[in-house]
Scaffold this motif. Structure first.
Motif, mmCIF file in Angstrom:
data_model
loop_
_atom_site.group_PDB
_atom_site.id
_atom_site.type_symbol
_atom_site.label_atom_id
_atom_site.label_comp_id
_atom_site.label_asym_id
_atom_site.label_seq_id
_atom_site.Cartn_x
_atom_site.Cartn_y
_atom_site.Cartn_z
ATOM 1 N N THR A 258 0.806 -1.104 0.141
ATOM 2 C CA THR A 258 0.049 0.044 -0.131
ATOM 3 C C THR A 258 0.909 1.156 0.123
ATOM 4 O OG1 THR A 258 -0.173 0.196 2.374
ATOM 5 C CG2 THR A 258 -1.734 -1.377 1.184
ATOM 6 N N THR A 259 0.392 2.301 -0.600
ATOM 7 C CA THR A 259 1.026 3.746 -0.418
ATOM 8 C C THR A 259 1.362 3.957 1.011
ATOM 9 O OG1 THR A 259 -1.229 4.557 -0.458
ATOM 10 C CG2 THR A 259 0.009 4.317 -2.740
ATOM 11 N N GLU A 260 0.464 3.423 1.906
ATOM 12 C CA GLU A 260 0.788 4.075 3.309
ATOM 13 C C GLU A 260 2.017 3.330 4.018
ATOM 14 O OE1 GLU A 260 -3.613 4.801 2.484
ATOM 15 O OE2 GLU A 260 -2.290 3.161 2.237
ATOM 16 N N LYS A 261 2.041 1.968 3.635
ATOM 17 C CA LYS A 261 3.161 1.311 4.218
ATOM 18 C C LYS A 261 4.487 1.675 3.690
ATOM 19 C CE LYS A 261 5.250 -2.119 6.303
ATOM 20 N NZ LYS A 261 5.428 -2.151 7.454
ATOM 21 N N LEU A 262 4.362 1.998 2.299
ATOM 22 C CA LEU A 262 5.726 2.391 1.524
ATOM 23 C C LEU A 262 6.243 3.605 1.840
ATOM 24 C CD1 LEU A 262 5.240 0.811 -2.003
ATOM 25 C CD2 LEU A 262 6.490 -0.186 0.044
ATOM 26 N N GLY A 263 5.228 4.514 1.993
ATOM 27 C CA GLY A 263 5.335 5.891 2.676
ATOM 28 C C GLY A 263 6.062 6.011 3.797
ATOM 29 N N GLU A 264 5.466 5.285 4.791
ATOM 30 C CA GLU A 264 5.938 5.232 6.338
ATOM 31 C C GLU A 264 7.493 4.638 6.523
ATOM 32 O OE1 GLU A 264 2.999 2.786 8.054
ATOM 33 O OE2 GLU A 264 1.562 4.375 8.224
ATOM 34 N N LEU A 265 7.716 3.530 5.281
ATOM 35 C CA LEU A 265 9.024 2.927 5.407
ATOM 36 C C LEU A 265 9.970 4.065 4.790
ATOM 37 C CD1 LEU A 265 8.513 -0.702 4.103
ATOM 38 C CD2 LEU A 265 9.663 0.027 6.141
ATOM 39 N N ALA A 266 9.777 4.800 3.760
ATOM 40 C CA ALA A 266 10.606 5.632 3.129
ATOM 41 C C ALA A 266 10.867 6.749 4.287
ATOM 42 C CB ALA A 266 10.040 6.311 2.009
ATOM 43 N N ALA A 267 10.050 7.211 4.919
ATOM 44 C CA ALA A 267 10.077 8.346 5.750
ATOM 45 C C ALA A 267 10.903 7.674 7.126
ATOM 46 C CB ALA A 267 8.801 8.654 6.435
ATOM 47 N N ALA A 268 10.732 6.721 7.607
ATOM 48 C CA ALA A 268 11.638 5.849 8.599
ATOM 49 C C ALA A 268 12.947 5.870 8.186
ATOM 50 C CB ALA A 268 10.998 4.739 8.783
#
Length: 337
Positions: A258-268
């Motif tokens: 999901t975009t949410e999961k990948l966005g959170e990973l990139a931010a982390a």
């Protein structure tokens, strides 16, 4: 409700419709799709007793069309807008239909106003443009204020305003609990209109499912990412267990996320993203994938499916050819004055 049970039509050795069974339920718009020659028009003609099936049955609210005393009050249909008598005015064409079904004359004026033909009501229909003729055909389908409506290529010849109008009209009628069954080759329009899909190929049922489920089952969904830190992003995604496809131009594609999961990973990981978007195929792409093995007529020298045809897939849904198809070959939708 329209119910088909084992509907079959043969012309000599040619099977146009092959043991077709499905239900068209009230309260929604059901799209009827299939390649040229799939048997759509033949099926719709048999629904209205214009063609006799070789075997099987069609019932409209539990009865055969031929047994309806005043059929326009039960089901209204537009299969061929050119079927009107060209020497009669729009008003008189509808008046004849109204009188044959004991529909009050005032209803003629109401439907002409509804489709926007009041100003030309007394003009002979042979002088009508394609779009005006289509509006007259829609008026005839609405004449008996029926609970069931069938349309074959309803937007054919309509201008953008007319397309917007018929789309909203069908949605409003479905919201009232009516049964709407519509066939069209315009996938972009069907995607905006239909809630449920019936898909056939070579006379056989390929799918009976919701619009969302049809697209999901017949297309690839993925997340597209673009970053100035592409290598670090790719390594991070690989490390998290994702399969990453490099799509060129600095773009990465990831399935099953999901975009949410990948966005959170990139931010982390402190990575900058210039693009993070969910991608899903259009109805047209899903339709081409589903019907690849059921297309009867291919243009020479053109691989329209981008590869070898796939075999028809399974039928989905709870309920579980050949024939002329109307509409211009180029899919044009211009409306003359």
């Amino acid at each position: 409700m329209i119910e088909l049970d084992g509907l079959t039509k043969r012309y000599g050795t040619k099977t146009a419709v092959d043991h077709l069974s499905f239900r068209v339920r009230p309260g929604m718009i059901t799209g009827f799709l299939g390649p040229n020659g799939a048997g759509k028009s033949t099926t719709m003609r048999m629904m209205l007793d214009l063609d006799n099936p070789t075997s099987g049955t069609v019932r409209i609210d539990g009865r055969h069309y031929r047994d309806l005393d005043e059929p326009l009050k039960y089901i209204g249909a537009l299969l061929d807008a050119k079927a009107m008598h060209g020497g009669r005015s729009a008003y008189n064409n509808l008046l004849c239909l109204a009188q044959s079904n004991r529909i009050p004359e005032r209803r003629v004026g109401e439907v002409l106003d509804l489709v926007g033909l009041t100003a030309v009501a007394r003009k002979k229909s042979k002088g009508f443009s394609l779009g005006m003729g289509q509006r007259l055909g829609i008026a005839s389908a609405l004449l008996g204020d029926p609970e069931i409506l069938m349309f074959d290529e309803p937007v054919n010849g309509l201008d953008p305003e007319g397309i917007h109008w018929i789309r909203n009209l069908m949605k409003a009628l479905a919201a009232e609990g009516r049964t709407i069954f519509v066939s069209s080759h315009l996938m972009s329009e069907m995607a905006l209109t239909a809630d449920h899909l019936i898909v056939i190929g070579q006379g056989k049922l390929l799918a009976d499912t919701s619009m969302a489920d049809f697209i999901q089952r017949n297309s690839r969904s993925f997340v597209r990412l673009r970053s100035p830190q592409q290598e670090q992003l790719r390594d991070m995604l690989h490390g998290a267990g994702f399969v990453v496809v490099e799509a060129g131009n600095g773009t990465l594609e990831v399935d099953g996320a999901t975009t949410e999961k990948l966005g959170e990973l990139a931010a982390a990981h402190g990575l900058t993203l210039h693009e993070l978007s969910s991608q899903r195929a259009s109805l047209e792409e899903a339709f081409m994938q589903m019907t690849a093995g059921a297309v009867e007529y291919h243009a020479h020298g053109t691989d329209v499916h981008g590869g070898a045809p796939a075999a028809p897939g399974p039928v989905w849904g709870a309920d579980s050819g050949w024939g002329p198809v109307s509409g211009p070959a180029d899919g044009s939708t211009s409306e003359g004055a």
